[in-house]
Design an enzyme around this catalytic site. Structure first.
Site, PDB file in Angstrom:
ATOM      1  N   LYS A   1      -0.422  12.714  13.942  1.00  0.00           N
ATOM      2  CA  LYS A   1      -1.554  13.106  13.089  1.00  0.00           C
ATOM      3  C   LYS A   1      -2.831  12.425  13.545  1.00  0.00           C
ATOM      4  O   LYS A   1      -2.828  11.315  14.089  1.00  0.00           O
ATOM      5  CB  LYS A   1      -1.298  12.811  11.606  1.00  0.00           C
TER       6      LYS A   1
ATOM      7  N   ASP B   1       1.939   7.844   5.253  1.00  0.00           N
ATOM      8  CA  ASP B   1       1.671   9.032   6.076  1.00  0.00           C
ATOM      9  C   ASP B   1       2.891   9.941   6.224  1.00  0.00           C
ATOM     10  O   ASP B   1       2.814  10.966   6.912  1.00  0.00           O
ATOM     11  CB  ASP B   1       1.243   8.608   7.490  1.00  0.00           C
TER      12      ASP B   1
HETATM   13  O1  C5P Z   1       2.230   2.870   3.898  1.00  0.00           O
HETATM   14  P1  C5P Z   1       2.369   2.228   5.236  1.00  0.00           P
HETATM   15  O2  C5P Z   1       3.594   1.369   5.339  1.00  0.00           O
HETATM   16  O3  C5P Z   1       2.244   3.196   6.373  1.00  0.00           O
HETATM   17  O4  C5P Z   1       1.116   1.253   5.367  1.00  0.00           O
HETATM   18  C1  C5P Z   1       1.057   0.246   6.344  1.00  0.00           C
HETATM   19  C2  C5P Z   1       0.030  -0.787   5.933  1.00  0.00           C
HETATM   20  O5  C5P Z   1      -1.290  -0.226   5.999  1.00  0.00           O
HETATM   21  C3  C5P Z   1       0.171  -1.276   4.509  1.00  0.00           C
HETATM   22  O6  C5P Z   1       1.061  -2.357   4.456  1.00  0.00           O
HETATM   23  C4  C5P Z   1      -1.254  -1.706   4.171  1.00  0.00           C
HETATM   24  O7  C5P Z   1      -1.537  -2.970   4.735  1.00  0.00           O
HETATM   25  C5  C5P Z   1      -2.093  -0.699   4.932  1.00  0.00           C
HETATM   26  N1  C5P Z   1      -2.507   0.451   4.106  1.00  0.00           N
HETATM   27  C6  C5P Z   1      -3.467   0.271   3.113  1.00  0.00           C
HETATM   28  N2  C5P Z   1      -3.860   1.329   2.342  1.00  0.00           N
HETATM   29  C7  C5P Z   1      -3.349   2.566   2.555  1.00  0.00           C
HETATM   30  C8  C5P Z   1      -2.376   2.784   3.569  1.00  0.00           C
HETATM   31  C9  C5P Z   1      -1.980   1.683   4.327  1.00  0.00           C
HETATM   32  O8  C5P Z   1      -3.961  -0.843   2.903  1.00  0.00           O
HETATM   33  N3  C5P Z   1      -3.766   3.582   1.804  1.00  0.00           N
END
Ligand code: C5P
Length: 328
Positions: free
Chosen positions: A14, A144
């Site tokens: 993406k 994502d």
């Molecule tokens: O959700 P995911 O595990 O992909 O997110 C990885 C990291 O990215 C999270 O631990 C956070 O630090 C950051 N993040 C965030 N806000 C979001 C998506 C991700 O702060 N909306």
């Protein structure tokens, strides 16, 4: 009766055509408004019945993907298993990931693999979990993952998991991806953004305590908002307009951690890209080209300019994770 030995699903990378990031929330995440766009750079994930859950990874960056319970594809399979009643359908699985999406590159490769594993295991177990329920499970695995199931072009809100497909004509856009040496950790990039913002003009943060006896502190800034110019550009199908409307709030943070990316972005624009930005949390740089021919020229020139590790040409939008027919 056909015995299914394995199921393979293919899943795209993406881009974020807009990534507007709000202040940190109490849970450490940030509220987003983002325009996701799936492009034709695919990982393939195969699931086969096995005694217990294992994962093997081959291809681009394979050695840096976790092979244990931290692997997002394994976590996705385990989350789906909990939802599926019905005895021996839910065996252990051997998950094999063939990577073309670089790891920790801002292209949501790990999330893509989780989405593909969900789709493939749902098929292997003939579990019949609905797309809506799969999307709910996906959201528990990562911000994502739900978009990797959906694909196309879609507006994401919340952490990025609340999706609305974007109504747009069937235009195919031509992108060039410039892959960087090394990786950027997404949490580190978000933390760098928070630091840059709190050091911002005057060094005051919106959360600074009010000055006793002084002026009341200004209200918190408004939350992130969808860019109307970007949505108009998408509805028009005009690549030049879209190129001008690309934006990413994480870009200054990614550039602060990886300053050499400035040179890559500048080189792409000098070479005629309609727009340039860092992909998600980086360090991949993304360029929009006017046509397939322009994308080829740009890709050749960028790789000759020595401003990146390698390049790829992709088109988008493409559909989300789907079982590859006739395998297994
Ligand atoms: O959700 P995911 O595990 O992909 O997110 C990885 C990291 O990215 C999270 O631990 C956070 O630090 C950051 N993040 C965030 N806000 C979001 C998506 C991700 O702060 N909306």
């Amino acid at each position: 009766m056909t015995i299914v030995t394995g199921v393979t699903a293919r899943v795209p990378a993406k881009l974020n055509l807009q990534l507007a990031v709000g202040p940190p929330r109490a849970d450490g995440y940030h509220d987003l408004v983002t325009v996701f766009h799936a492009v034709g750079l695919f990982d393939e994930v195969t699931v086969e019945p096995a005694e217990r859950d294992t994962v093997t990874v081959t291809g681009e960056g394979a050695s840096t993907v976790p092979h244990d319970g931290d692997n997002l594809a394994l976590r996705a399979v385990a989350a789906l298993r909990k939802q599926v009643r019905g005895g021996n359908r839910t065996t252990g699985v051997r998950v094999s990931i063939a990577k073309r999406i670089p790891v920790a590159a801002g292209l949501a490769g790990g999330s893509a693999d989780a989405a593909a594993a969900l789709v493939a295991a749902n098929e292997l177990w003939t579990a019949g979990v609905t797309p809506q329920r799969l999307a709910e499970i996906a959201a528990t695995i990562g911000s994502d993952v739900a978009f990797a199931l959906l694909g196309g072009t879609a507006v994401g809100r919340g952490r990025g998991e609340r999706l609305t497909p974007a109504l747009a004509p069937a235009t195919q856009y031509h992108w060039v991806l410039a892959f960087a040496e090394g990786q950027l950790s997404t949490p580190r990039v978000y933390a760098a953004l928070d630091r840059l913002r709190s050091a911002g003009p005057g060094g005051a943060t919106p959360r600074d305590p009010p000055d006793p006896g002084g002026e009341p502190s200004p209200p918190d800034p408004p939350g992130p908002a969808l860019d109307a110019a970007l949505m108009t550009a998408l509805r028009s199908g005009d690549a030049a307009r879209l190129g001008r409307a690309l934006s990413n709030d994480l870009q200054p943070a990614a550039l602060s951690l990886y300053p050499a990316l400035r040179k890559t972005l500048a080189a792409g624009l000098e070479l005629g890209a309609l727009g340039a930005l860092v992909a998600g949390s980086g360090p991949t740089c993304v360029f929009l080209a006017a046509s397939a021919e322009r994308a080829l020229e740009l890709a050749v020139s960028l790789s000759g300019a020595g401003v990146c590790r390698s390049v790829a040409r992709v088109t988008g939008p493409v559909p989300g994770a789907a079982v590859v027919p006739g395998q297994g």
